[in-house]
Write an enzyme that holds these catalytic residues in place. Structure first.
Site, PDB file in Angstrom:
ATOM      1  N   PRO A   2       0.743  -1.238   0.000  1.00  0.00           N
ATOM      2  CA  PRO A   2       0.000   0.000   0.000  1.00  0.00           C
ATOM      3  C   PRO A   2       0.786   1.309   0.000  1.00  0.00           C
ATOM      4  CG  PRO A   2      -0.064  -1.038   2.171  1.00  0.00           C
ATOM      5  CD  PRO A   2       1.010  -1.666   1.366  1.00  0.00           C
ATOM      6  N   GLU A   3       0.765   2.010  -1.096  1.00  0.00           N
ATOM      7  CA  GLU A   3       1.081   3.429  -1.132  1.00  0.00           C
ATOM      8  C   GLU A   3      -0.185   4.098  -1.652  1.00  0.00           C
ATOM      9  OE1 GLU A   3       4.938   4.516  -2.720  1.00  0.00           O
ATOM     10  OE2 GLU A   3       5.697   2.504  -2.375  1.00  0.00           O
ATOM     11  N   LYS A  58      -2.089   7.727   2.614  1.00  0.00           N
ATOM     12  CA  LYS A  58      -2.253   6.266   2.660  1.00  0.00           C
ATOM     13  C   LYS A  58      -3.345   5.850   3.636  1.00  0.00           C
ATOM     14  CE  LYS A  58       2.738   6.103   2.007  1.00  0.00           C
ATOM     15  NZ  LYS A  58       4.016   5.858   2.692  1.00  0.00           N
ATOM     16  N   HIS A  91      -5.318 -14.021   7.715  1.00  0.00           N
ATOM     17  CA  HIS A  91      -4.780 -13.077   8.706  1.00  0.00           C
ATOM     18  C   HIS A  91      -5.755 -11.941   8.963  1.00  0.00           C
ATOM     19  CE1 HIS A  91      -0.970 -15.148   8.099  1.00  0.00           C
ATOM     20  NE2 HIS A  91      -1.129 -14.975   6.799  1.00  0.00           N
ATOM     21  N   ARG A 109       1.431  -8.976   8.577  1.00  0.00           N
ATOM     22  CA  ARG A 109       2.505  -8.412   9.399  1.00  0.00           C
ATOM     23  C   ARG A 109       2.016  -7.505  10.526  1.00  0.00           C
ATOM     24  NH1 ARG A 109       7.022  -6.222   5.444  1.00  0.00           N
ATOM     25  NH2 ARG A 109       7.925  -5.636   7.431  1.00  0.00           N
ATOM     26  N   ARG A 247      16.026   3.722   3.765  1.00  0.00           N
ATOM     27  CA  ARG A 247      15.269   2.820   2.896  1.00  0.00           C
ATOM     28  C   ARG A 247      16.106   2.419   1.690  1.00  0.00           C
ATOM     29  NH1 ARG A 247       9.917   3.533   4.085  1.00  0.00           N
ATOM     30  NH2 ARG A 247       9.745   1.462   3.212  1.00  0.00           N
TER      31      ARG A 247
END
Length: 262
Positions: A2-3, A58, A91, A109, A247
């Site tokens: 997701p961006e 986002k 999940h 996550r 990053r």
DNA sequence: GAGTATGTTATATG
DNA sequence: GCATATAACATACT
């Protein structure tokens, strides 16, 4: 996943399936992911109808009239819909049982967050988020970047400056403009910043048109090459990898050396 | 086991 | 206050 473009796709997805539906029962399946508001606040939305779906950067907001349900997808979150209320995903962290169908937040996550807020505007103000990358004006974009001394990549990633770009799309817009990721934002000439503003809009539009599938992007996009560790789509030079702003950063050392301090 | 990952936040340091 | 770096969060995959 997701961006900004991926979250915009999620927004459209929710609109298509759940707009106008009533939230019958809400189930928080993982309290660790609670962000703003309390679980009781969220339960207060039960019985309400989904009026609008909004997005800022986002962040996704489901507006139920008595406040909004906030969702951030983190690194691995996704929104699913199923007609069958007995269906479960592997999940799932949040479950919205509607009068027709079920919306699920799935996030392996658990970097994602959800919670309650009075409105999207309240949430944005509370977090101090910058303007949305898709609707920011050229003037505001230039004003917000021009005095920052940090690496331009770090500035574009900072959600307080500009909301919506993440690691991959920042690399893409800098590549499109031939700007070295480590260049301090303050040394980038105004006309180049104006071009960068246009590149941000163009890249986000192209991604939405491609339905966020990188392979559907036009030729000449870095995102198509990222996985392959391959060649610059413009000059054929081998792409480089380095760390900027903590990053992993992919760039073309040949096309992006303008004012590069490295 | 090591290294990596599309995000955010807290903490430490200069 | 600003700039920078690092760890932490939790899990999956190579």
């Amino acid at each position: 996943m997701p961006e900004l473009p991926e979250v915009e796709m999620a927004k459209r997805f929710v609109e298509g399936r759940a707009l106008g539906r009533t939230l019958v029962r809400l189930e928080v399946l993982d309290r660790r992911m609670l962000g703003g508001g309390t679980e009781d606040d969220m339960h207060d939305l039960e019985g309400q109808r989904l009026q609008t779906v909004e997005r800022h950067g986002k962040n996704l907001f489901l507006n139920f009239g008595k406040g909004v349900l906030h969702v951030h997808l983190g690194m691995s979150g996704s929104v699913l819909f199923c007609k069958d209320r007995y269906h479960h995903s592997s999940h799932e962290r949040l479950r919205l049982n509607l009068d027709r169908g079920v919306l699920l937040l799935d996030d392996p996550r658990r970097f994602g967050r959800f919670g309650w807020a009075p409105s999207m505007a309240d949430f944005v103000a509370m977090k101090g988020l910058g303007p949305d990358a898709l609707t920011i004006t050229e003037r505001e974009f230039v004003e917000r970047l021009t005095r920052k001394k940090s690496a331009i990549k770090a500035v574009l990633l900072d959600q307080h400056v500009l909301a919506g770009l993440g690691n991959l799309y920042v690399d893409e817009v800098l590549f499109q403009m031939g700007i070295c990721p480590r260049t301090p934002a303050s040394v980038v000439p105004q006309e180049v910043l104006e071009g960068l503003w246009r590149a941000v809009g163009d890249v986000l539009d192209a991604s939405l048109k491609a339905e966020t599938d990188f392979q559907n992007l036009p030729r000449g996009y870095l995102l198509r090459q990222r996985e392959k560790g391959g060649m610059c789509p413009r000059c054929g030079h081998a792409l480089s990898s380095t760390m900027v702003g903590g990053r992993t950063t992919i760039f073309c050392p040949n096309c992006q050396k303008e004012r590069c301090p490295v």
